[in-house]
Design a protein around this motif. Structure first.
Motif, PDB file in Angstrom:
ATOM      1  N   THR A  39      -9.489  12.906  -0.419  1.00  0.00           N
ATOM      2  CA  THR A  39     -10.697  12.307   0.122  1.00  0.00           C
ATOM      3  C   THR A  39     -10.371  11.508   1.374  1.00  0.00           C
ATOM      4  O   THR A  39      -9.262  10.990   1.533  1.00  0.00           O
ATOM      5  CB  THR A  39     -11.363  11.381  -0.907  1.00  0.00           C
ATOM      6  OG1 THR A  39     -10.414  10.393  -1.337  1.00  0.00           O
ATOM      7  CG2 THR A  39     -11.862  12.165  -2.109  1.00  0.00           C
ATOM      8  N   MET A  51     -17.333   9.125   0.297  1.00  0.00           N
ATOM      9  CA  MET A  51     -16.166   9.761   0.915  1.00  0.00           C
ATOM     10  C   MET A  51     -16.476  11.238   1.164  1.00  0.00           C
ATOM     11  O   MET A  51     -17.471  11.775   0.658  1.00  0.00           O
ATOM     12  CB  MET A  51     -14.933   9.647   0.001  1.00  0.00           C
ATOM     13  CG  MET A  51     -14.622   8.248  -0.512  1.00  0.00           C
ATOM     14  SD  MET A  51     -13.802   7.204   0.692  1.00  0.00           S
ATOM     15  CE  MET A  51     -12.112   7.753   0.480  1.00  0.00           C
ATOM     16  N   GLY A  75      -7.701   6.998   1.257  1.00  0.00           N
ATOM     17  CA  GLY A  75      -8.186   8.105   0.443  1.00  0.00           C
ATOM     18  C   GLY A  75      -7.344   8.290  -0.806  1.00  0.00           C
ATOM     19  O   GLY A  75      -6.485   7.471  -1.141  1.00  0.00           O
ATOM     20  N   GLU A 118     -14.725  14.894   0.480  1.00  0.00           N
ATOM     21  CA  GLU A 118     -13.667  15.506  -0.327  1.00  0.00           C
ATOM     22  C   GLU A 118     -13.319  16.874   0.248  1.00  0.00           C
ATOM     23  O   GLU A 118     -14.206  17.677   0.554  1.00  0.00           O
ATOM     24  CB  GLU A 118     -14.108  15.646  -1.779  1.00  0.00           C
ATOM     25  CG  GLU A 118     -13.056  16.290  -2.673  1.00  0.00           C
ATOM     26  CD  GLU A 118     -13.533  16.483  -4.108  1.00  0.00           C
ATOM     27  OE1 GLU A 118     -12.895  17.264  -4.843  1.00  0.00           O
ATOM     28  OE2 GLU A 118     -14.558  15.872  -4.476  1.00  0.00           O
TER      29      GLU A 118
END
Length: 682
Positions: free
Chosen positions: A670, A605, A653, A607
């Motif tokens: 994220t 992911m 996320g 961030e």
């Protein structure tokens, strides 16, 4: 003279013997004729019984051997993982003993706790018994205390580790929910001075449920027993067990007196039972063939037919009682082979023998094309799994949920079975919810721009004033007849630049407020943040806050809706600016940072962090931070962070909060990578 008979049974004169003269052999022999069959049957039964005894004995020995092996395997798996937990605690204690700041170990401990939920917390307890440092950081003191041993046991562990300088375990104890725990303590000693212990609370129930291999827990009931014979853990399982098939081993760990006991569940798949059933069936067939007459066979067949008919009627009754429609059709001819009453009610006019192709033409998509025969059967012709899809009846404006699978029909061929449920109300509710969510998001954006209205007006007024000044200067030069072409061109170019500046501000506000359907597409998060900075930097300058962007250079593209992510960033940045209004001007620094995040077992992911140096968030507020309608502002609605979390979760996320060690807050969220989203979609 005695009569003579040949092999044909006639005498010398060609006459057959009479029954009175020579009775039938069965009558002459009496019951002796049945001795041989019964003796053979008895020998057969005795041989089968001996074979069954041998098989059962051999199977019992195999089961006992497997039990010993599996119990040792489970004990090894548990102790190996717990030793890894000990190593983590010892490493943290060693790091603190060497002078490393305990707060830098928070992320390491919290990641480890998320990956190993049988560990409830990791604590640094001072010699006075107070907690100097704890992970996870979101737990408050009362939650941690409820998972710890009684105060007397904690004091004993502090004295023991201080006196011996060695790591040790507490006695098993139960928390406020009567769950069994044990706590591991590792001493922290710096330059000969005892600074307390690093401890980890281990849930014995979670350890038994997570650390025991599934192949073992499915076969055996595993119990954990302490030295006094008290049962600390026992699975909530009502399955019966073979009490004679039990094995106990001691856990090879630093504490003493904890035993792992495994008792085999009863299983219908044992060879002995299969052999016994085969013997019973064989003896039943032999006796039935020997003793029952043809008339009885006919009666039995009639009873079987009646039972099959009753079973069929019950089957049809159950299907007719369903609210969902059930239909069975042929793959090739599309002929409707079976349908229940609900199907006939939903689709009147479609009876047995009709063609389902006429019905499917009203659906979008067409079910037989969306789930073809190849999807329901494997390559070798075996039945596949269940396929689910939602279709719309265009003619009646209705929605249906379909569950399609292949089944074997009574003649052995593979056919299509479809279960149909009306989901129109659910679809309408989903649409209403979506519309309300869009209105709520638009309201949030309007509120954000409303709060910045005066600043935006001032920012637009500056280029407009500059444009007017440049134009008036050009007019005065033209009227004076003393002008140079270069001067006029320069003034007009500056005027055009100011007009573009005002246009960019208006364009950014219009894009932010534009109502549209969510569109997720690949894009650069660094570019989104950089362009958004032009809009929020006005508000930051007004509040005398320094806005700092720290993008990671190699961060990959994300898969997101640009306007929605801008709304999340605007809310978080405005909250950060508001949190620093009471902070001295030289400390008003708001940082927006991006980085690529990768955790074990989680797709990669990106961030995004919004970091402020404000007053922070009180612990009692933290629990309600993302709740709807909760706010600490006098004029707030309490929906900003709740909307942000909804948007981030819609993007697959996660949004969370953490504290800065030197004061202030950090909001993290994220977003999935564009490449990962493409793989999932494929």
């Amino acid at each position: 003279m005695q009569a003579q008979f040949d092999d044909s049974g006639a005498d010398a004169g060609g006459h057959a013997p009479s029954a009175a003269t020579h009775p039938p052999p069965s009558r002459r022999a009496g019951g002796s004729v049945w001795i041989v069959p019964f003796a053979a049957l008895a020998l057969f039964v005795a041989a089968i019984a001996a074979l069954l005894w041998f098989v059962l004995k051999h199977e019992a020995e195999i089961e006992l051997s497997n039990l010993r092996r599996d119990t040792q395997y489970a004990e090894l798996a548990i102790t190996r993982r717990i030793l890894a937990h000990q190593d983590l605690v010892d490493r943290i204690a060693g790091a603190i003993s060497s002078g490393q700041d305990a707060l830098t170990l928070t992320d390491q401990a919290q990641i480890y706790l998320r990956q190993n939920p049988e560990l409830r917390n990791v604590l640094w307890t001072s010699p006075a018994g107070t907690i100097s440092w704890a992970a996870p950081s979101w737990k408050d003191a009362s939650s941690i205390a409820r998972e710890r041993p009684p105060p007397a046991e904690r004091e004993r562990m502090l004295r023991l580790t201080s006196a011996t300088g060695r790591s040790t375990y507490s006695d098993p104890y139960r928390d406020y929910q009567d769950e069994p725990y044990i706590e591991y303590h590792s001493p922290v000693v710096r330059e000969g001075r005892f600074l307390g212990t690093i401890s980890a609370s281990l849930s014995l129930r979670a350890a038994m449920q997570r650390l025991v291999p599934l192949s073992v827990s499915e076969k055996y009931r595993l119990s954990l027993i302490d030295g006094s014979g008290r049962e600390l853990f026992r699975p909530d399982d009502a399955r019966e067990t073979y009490e004679w098939l039990t094995q106990t081993v001691s856990l090879t760990l630093p504490w003493r007196g904890l035993d792992l006991t495994a008792t085999s569940y009863k299983s219908d798949s044992l060879v002995g039972r299969a052999v016994l059933m085969a013997i019973i069936a064989l003896v039943t067939i032999v006796l039935a063939w020997s003793l029952w007459s043809l008339r009885r066979r006919v009666e039995m067949q009639a009873g079987v037919d009646r039972a099959l008919m009753a079973s069929h009627e019950r089957f049809v009754t159950v299907l007719d009682a369903l609210d969902s429609g059930v239909a069975v059709s042929d793959f090739d001819t599309r002929e409707l082979l079976f349908c229940n009453e609900s199907f006939a009610r939903i689709f009147p006019g479609h009876t047995l023998g009709s063609n389902t192709a006429d019905l499917e033409t009203a659906f979008t998509p067409i079910p037989s094309q969306a789930v073809p025969r190849a999807a329901l059967l494997t390559a070798d012709g075996r039945l596949g799994g269940v396929h689910k899809l939602e279709v719309r009846d265009e003619s009646r404006d209705l929605w249906y949920a379909l569950r399609v699978r292949a089944v074997r029909w009574v003649d052995g061929r593979a056919v299509r079975m479809t279960m149909i449920s009306d989901i129109t109300e659910r679809k309408l509710a989903d649409e209403r919810s979506r519309v309300q969510q869009e209105k709520l998001l638009l309201t949030s954006r309007l509120m954000s721009v409303g709060e910045m209205a005066s600043t935006l007006a001032h920012e637009i007024n500056q280029p407009l004033s500059a444009i007017a000044n440049y134009n008036m200067g050009a007019v005065r030069r033209l009227k004076s007849d003393h002008w140079q072409k270069e001067d006029l061109v320069a003034a007009l170019e500056k005027s055009a630049a100011q007009a573009e500046r005002a246009g960019r501000v208006v364009h950014r506000v219009r894009e932010f407020l534009r109502r549209r359907e969510p569109v997720r597409e690949p894009g650069s998060i660094n570019l989104i943040i950089a362009e958004l900075a032009e809009l929020v930097e006005i508000e930051a300058d007004k509040a005398q806050v320094q806005l700092v962007l720290e993008p990671e250079a190699e961060v990959p593209p994300v898969f997101a809706d640009r306007v929605m992510i801008e709304q999340v960033l605007v809310n978080l940045i405005k909250n950060g600016i508001d949190a620093m209004r009471a902070v001295p001007v030289d400390r008003r620094r708001l940082v927006v940072r991006t980085r690529q995040a990768q955790a074990e077992g989680v797709p990669p992911m990106v961030e995004i962090q919004v970091i402020d140096a404000g007053h922070g968030i009180a612990p009692e507020v933290e629990r309600e931070l993302f709740s709807p309608f909760f706010t600490t502002k006098d004029n707030g609605m309490g929906m900003g962070l709740n909307i942000c979390r909804s948007i981030v979760e819609m993007h697959e996320g996660h949004l969370w909060f953490s504290r800065r060690p030197d004061g202030g807050s950090v909001f993290h969220f994220t977003l999935p990578l564009a490449e990962s989203a493409a793989v999932l979609a494929a």
